[in-house]
Design an enzyme around this catalytic site. Structure first.
Site, PDB file in Angstrom:
ATOM      1  N   GLU A  41     -56.232 -14.318 -36.920  1.00 51.48           N
ATOM      2  CA  GLU A  41     -56.502 -13.176 -36.057  1.00 51.48           C
ATOM      3  C   GLU A  41     -55.850 -13.409 -34.699  1.00 51.48           C
ATOM      4  O   GLU A  41     -55.860 -14.515 -34.198  1.00 51.48           O
ATOM      5  CB  GLU A  41     -58.024 -13.030 -35.921  1.00 51.48           C
ATOM      6  CG  GLU A  41     -58.479 -11.872 -35.080  1.00 51.48           C
ATOM      7  CD  GLU A  41     -57.849 -10.567 -35.504  1.00 51.48           C
ATOM      8  OE1 GLU A  41     -58.050 -10.142 -36.652  1.00 51.48           O
ATOM      9  OE2 GLU A  41     -57.139  -9.958 -34.683  1.00 51.48           O
ATOM     10  N   LEU A  61     -56.485 -11.261 -31.919  1.00 51.84           N
ATOM     11  CA  LEU A  61     -57.091 -10.383 -30.917  1.00 51.84           C
ATOM     12  C   LEU A  61     -57.411 -11.134 -29.630  1.00 51.84           C
ATOM     13  O   LEU A  61     -57.640 -12.327 -29.619  1.00 51.84           O
ATOM     14  CB  LEU A  61     -58.357  -9.738 -31.464  1.00 51.84           C
ATOM     15  CG  LEU A  61     -59.541 -10.634 -31.828  1.00 51.84           C
ATOM     16  CD1 LEU A  61     -60.407 -10.994 -30.644  1.00 51.84           C
ATOM     17  CD2 LEU A  61     -60.378  -9.928 -32.877  1.00 51.84           C
ATOM     18  N   ARG A  62     -57.409 -10.363 -28.549  1.00 57.69           N
ATOM     19  CA  ARG A  62     -57.822 -10.905 -27.251  1.00 57.69           C
ATOM     20  C   ARG A  62     -59.221 -10.416 -26.945  1.00 57.69           C
ATOM     21  O   ARG A  62     -59.543  -9.244 -27.206  1.00 57.69           O
ATOM     22  CB  ARG A  62     -56.913 -10.359 -26.130  1.00 57.69           C
ATOM     23  CG  ARG A  62     -55.543 -10.928 -26.096  1.00 57.69           C
ATOM     24  CD  ARG A  62     -54.625 -10.039 -25.272  1.00 57.69           C
ATOM     25  NE  ARG A  62     -54.460  -8.727 -25.925  1.00 57.69           N
ATOM     26  CZ  ARG A  62     -53.745  -7.724 -25.415  1.00 57.69           C
ATOM     27  NH1 ARG A  62     -53.164  -7.853 -24.246  1.00 57.69           N
ATOM     28  NH2 ARG A  62     -53.621  -6.581 -26.069  1.00 57.69           N
ATOM     29  N   LEU A  94     -47.306 -14.060 -17.485  1.00 56.19           N
ATOM     30  CA  LEU A  94     -46.701 -14.785 -16.368  1.00 56.19           C
ATOM     31  C   LEU A  94     -47.471 -14.500 -15.080  1.00 56.19           C
ATOM     32  O   LEU A  94     -46.890 -14.472 -14.000  1.00 56.19           O
ATOM     33  CB  LEU A  94     -45.228 -14.390 -16.211  1.00 56.19           C
ATOM     34  CG  LEU A  94     -44.249 -14.930 -17.265  1.00 56.19           C
ATOM     35  CD1 LEU A  94     -42.828 -14.451 -16.983  1.00 56.19           C
ATOM     36  CD2 LEU A  94     -44.265 -16.467 -17.333  1.00 56.19           C
ATOM     37  N   HIS A  95     -48.784 -14.268 -15.216  1.00 59.19           N
ATOM     38  CA  HIS A  95     -49.602 -14.051 -14.014  1.00 59.19           C
ATOM     39  C   HIS A  95     -50.251 -15.366 -13.624  1.00 59.19           C
ATOM     40  O   HIS A  95     -51.031 -15.923 -14.396  1.00 59.19           O
ATOM     41  CB  HIS A  95     -50.694 -13.010 -14.273  1.00 59.19           C
ATOM     42  CG  HIS A  95     -50.140 -11.699 -14.723  1.00 59.19           C
ATOM     43  ND1 HIS A  95     -49.492 -10.859 -13.855  1.00 59.19           N
ATOM     44  CD2 HIS A  95     -50.111 -11.109 -15.935  1.00 59.19           C
ATOM     45  CE1 HIS A  95     -49.083  -9.793 -14.529  1.00 59.19           C
ATOM     46  NE2 HIS A  95     -49.434  -9.922 -15.798  1.00 59.19           N
ATOM     47  N   GLY A 136     -52.857 -17.938 -11.995  1.00 57.59           N
ATOM     48  CA  GLY A 136     -54.304 -17.861 -11.841  1.00 57.59           C
ATOM     49  C   GLY A 136     -54.870 -19.255 -11.743  1.00 57.59           C
ATOM     50  O   GLY A 136     -54.121 -20.237 -11.584  1.00 57.59           O
ATOM     51  N   CYS A 181     -60.180 -20.151 -26.818  1.00 58.97           N
ATOM     52  CA  CYS A 181     -59.028 -20.347 -27.719  1.00 58.97           C
ATOM     53  C   CYS A 181     -57.950 -21.277 -27.179  1.00 58.97           C
ATOM     54  O   CYS A 181     -57.682 -22.320 -27.784  1.00 58.97           O
ATOM     55  CB  CYS A 181     -58.429 -18.993 -28.061  1.00 58.97           C
ATOM     56  SG  CYS A 181     -59.667 -17.897 -28.766  1.00 58.97           S
ATOM     57  N   LYS A 183     -59.006 -25.006 -26.630  1.00 58.23           N
ATOM     58  CA  LYS A 183     -59.393 -25.638 -27.897  1.00 58.23           C
ATOM     59  C   LYS A 183     -58.184 -25.752 -28.839  1.00 58.23           C
ATOM     60  O   LYS A 183     -57.992 -26.787 -29.488  1.00 58.23           O
ATOM     61  CB  LYS A 183     -60.501 -24.773 -28.533  1.00 58.23           C
ATOM     62  CG  LYS A 183     -60.639 -24.838 -30.034  1.00 58.23           C
ATOM     63  CD  LYS A 183     -61.784 -23.968 -30.503  1.00 58.23           C
ATOM     64  CE  LYS A 183     -61.397 -22.553 -30.844  1.00 58.23           C
ATOM     65  NZ  LYS A 183     -60.699 -22.322 -32.093  1.00 58.23           N
ATOM     66  N   ARG A 242     -66.818 -19.588 -21.655  1.00 53.80           N
ATOM     67  CA  ARG A 242     -66.384 -20.826 -22.307  1.00 53.80           C
ATOM     68  C   ARG A 242     -65.072 -21.316 -21.687  1.00 53.80           C
ATOM     69  O   ARG A 242     -64.129 -20.558 -21.573  1.00 53.80           O
ATOM     70  CB  ARG A 242     -66.229 -20.609 -23.823  1.00 53.80           C
ATOM     71  CG  ARG A 242     -67.575 -20.564 -24.534  1.00 53.80           C
ATOM     72  CD  ARG A 242     -67.404 -20.249 -25.991  1.00 53.80           C
ATOM     73  NE  ARG A 242     -67.005 -18.866 -26.208  1.00 53.80           N
ATOM     74  CZ  ARG A 242     -66.737 -18.348 -27.407  1.00 53.80           C
ATOM     75  NH1 ARG A 242     -66.775 -19.101 -28.485  1.00 53.80           N
ATOM     76  NH2 ARG A 242     -66.413 -17.078 -27.522  1.00 53.80           N
TER      77      ARG A 242
END
Ligand code: UGA
Length: 434
Positions: free
Chosen positions: A152, A154-155, A254-255, A257, A264, A267, A331
């Site tokens: 999967e 997905l975000r 490419l932000h 932070g 994800c 890990k 998390r």
């Protein structure tokens, strides 16, 4: 339509269940956690995910989506079983596969005819072969089954959107028999000409880790450039923009932070490092991604420290605790890392997050004051620190902030403000790499 059991009701399991119910399949989502299932049966989501509760209720009302803790019965009922249980970081960074293997055992014991077992959980290379072995060893009646690896992508925060609009669907099999069924389950995506990648199981497993590691690498890379920008006086935003215009690089991820977090990237990069070590392959880039991300998180604290003679007794308003916006997930959140470190340094913190506060209370306890909104968080503060890029933090009343704070420091660690605008309000702006 297909009768599908989905085991595990985390982000991946619930999104898969709701998504496939919307495709018209009959779905039974299952979990061992009684309270979770009992709440889901009442239409209550276990986590915050935009649009999901509404979709849950619609599909439940149509009776396409049901919930149960009776996993063995659910497997017997189903034609296709999706494994979507967690694979958290275990000992020494290795993926902890115990939940997956428990499910495999249960599947083996519950087989009552041919079934397709689809692994959605992110699992290291070779895991699906182990799942097959475990199922076979408990499959005493020798029913046929096939294993499919279907990672999967997905975000969190955009889970359902990503399910309906994937960039590709990856399907790994070791024989052609289940392929047609998988194609039919995903028929709406197929009709929309979403690219399907059919491959062998090991390749499919590695695709998932390669994608996440590559994206983590992009984030770590731009964060490294931001540190360089701070040192040499260059502007990372312009650099990211210019880089992104190169079609070979692409502008996404490419932000800069406070470092990547979530359930994800941290890990999966650790797990990839571990399974590469097991097969004696040097993955120095993966190791560097992990190292560089740790440096970035600590760099945030160092930057704040530099602005004050000492942090002891300094009061800071913290905006954002979730690992990114549109989620209540903390998390591996870099924001939580920074908060913990600031507490260690003796800073006094008032924190605010629109969704993640309840989760944060479980790890931060009484060590911080939980503010009721952004402005409450910065009352009398020496500085404000933005750590999560929530939309509601993007348009703060800067004059009000300047009047409520006793100090002037405005640490924008998601680079969401215009420096001139902030400084016009008599605040001192500090972003990353600007
Ligand atoms: C990630 C992947 O993007 C999904 O494709 C994948 O399916 C998922 O992991 C998974 O394996 O289940 P997610 O963890 O929800 O999704 O979050 P992302 O949006 O990828 O962000 C990850 C971290 O990188 C966040 O901490 C975020 O703030 C950070 N990030 C992302 C940046 O700092 N800068 C960016 O430009 C992009």
């Amino acid at each position: 339509m297909f009768k599908i059991a989905v085991i595990g009701t985390g982000y991946v399991g619930l999104t898969t269940g709701i998504g496939l119910a919307n495709f018209g399949c009959s779905i039974l989502c299952m979990d061992i956690q009684e309270d979770k299932i009992s709440n889901l049966n009442k239409g209550i989501m276990p986590f915050y995910e935009p649009g999901m509760e509404e979709a849950l209720k619609v599909n439940m009302a149509c009776n396409r989506l049901n919930f149960s803790t009776k996993i063995a019965e659910g497997i017997e009922w189903a034609e296709v079983v999706f494994i979507a249980v967690g694979t958290p970081q275990g000992i020494k960074g290795k993926a902890d596969l115990s939940a997956v293997m428990n499910v495999a055992e249960l599947i083996g014991k519950s087989l009552n005819g041919y079934k397709i077992i689809v692994t959605k959980s992110t699992v290291p290379v070779g895991t699906n072969e182990k799942i097959k072995e475990v199922i076979s060893s408990f499959n005493t009646k020798k029913h046929d089954f096939d294993i499919v690896s279907n990672p999967e992508f997905l975000r969190e925060g955009r889970a359902l959107y990503d399910f309906y609009h994937p960039d590709r669907v990856v399907v790994g099999t070791d024989n052609p028999r289940p392929v047609e069924t998988i194609r039919r389950i995903y028929r709406p995506l197929y009709l929309n000409e979403i690219p399907f990648v059919f491959t062998d199981i090991r390749t499919s497993e590695l695709i998932k880790y390669s994608c996440n590691s590559f994206l983590a690498m992009k984030v770590a890379f731009i964060n490294e450039i931001s540190r360089l920008c701070d040192a040499v006086g260059a502007d990372v935003s312009k650099i990211a923009y210019a880089m992104g215009k190169d079609g070979r690089i692409g502008g996404k991820f490419l932000h800069p932070g406070p470092g990547f977090g979530g359930s994800c990237f941290p890990k999966d990069t650790e797990a990839m490092k571990m399974f590469a070590e097991e097969v004696n392959v040097d993955v120095s880039i993966i190791n560097a991604i992990i190292q560089s991300n740790n440096t970035q998180k600590e760099y945030m604290v160092e930057k704040i420290k530099k602005r004050f003679a000492r942090l002891k007794g300094i009061q800071l308003g913290i905006l954002g605790l979730a690992f990114k916006s549109e989620t209540d997930d903390i998390r591996e959140s870099p924001a939580v890392f920074v908060v913990k470190r600031l507490i260690e340094e003796g800073a006094v913190l008032r924190v605010y997050d629109p969704q993640a506060t309840e989760n944060a209370k479980l790890v931060l306890g009484e060590k911080v004051f939980y503010a009721i909104n952004e402005y409450d968080a910065i009352i009398n503060a020496d500085g404000l620190v933005i750590l999560t890029e929530w939309n509601q933090f993007r348009n703060l009343d800067l004059l009000k902030i300047a009047s409520l704070m006793r100090g002037k420091m405005f640490f924008d660690y998601r680079n969401i403000y215009d420096m001139a605008e902030v400084e016009n309000s008599s605040l001192i702006y500090e972003g990353i790499g600007r």
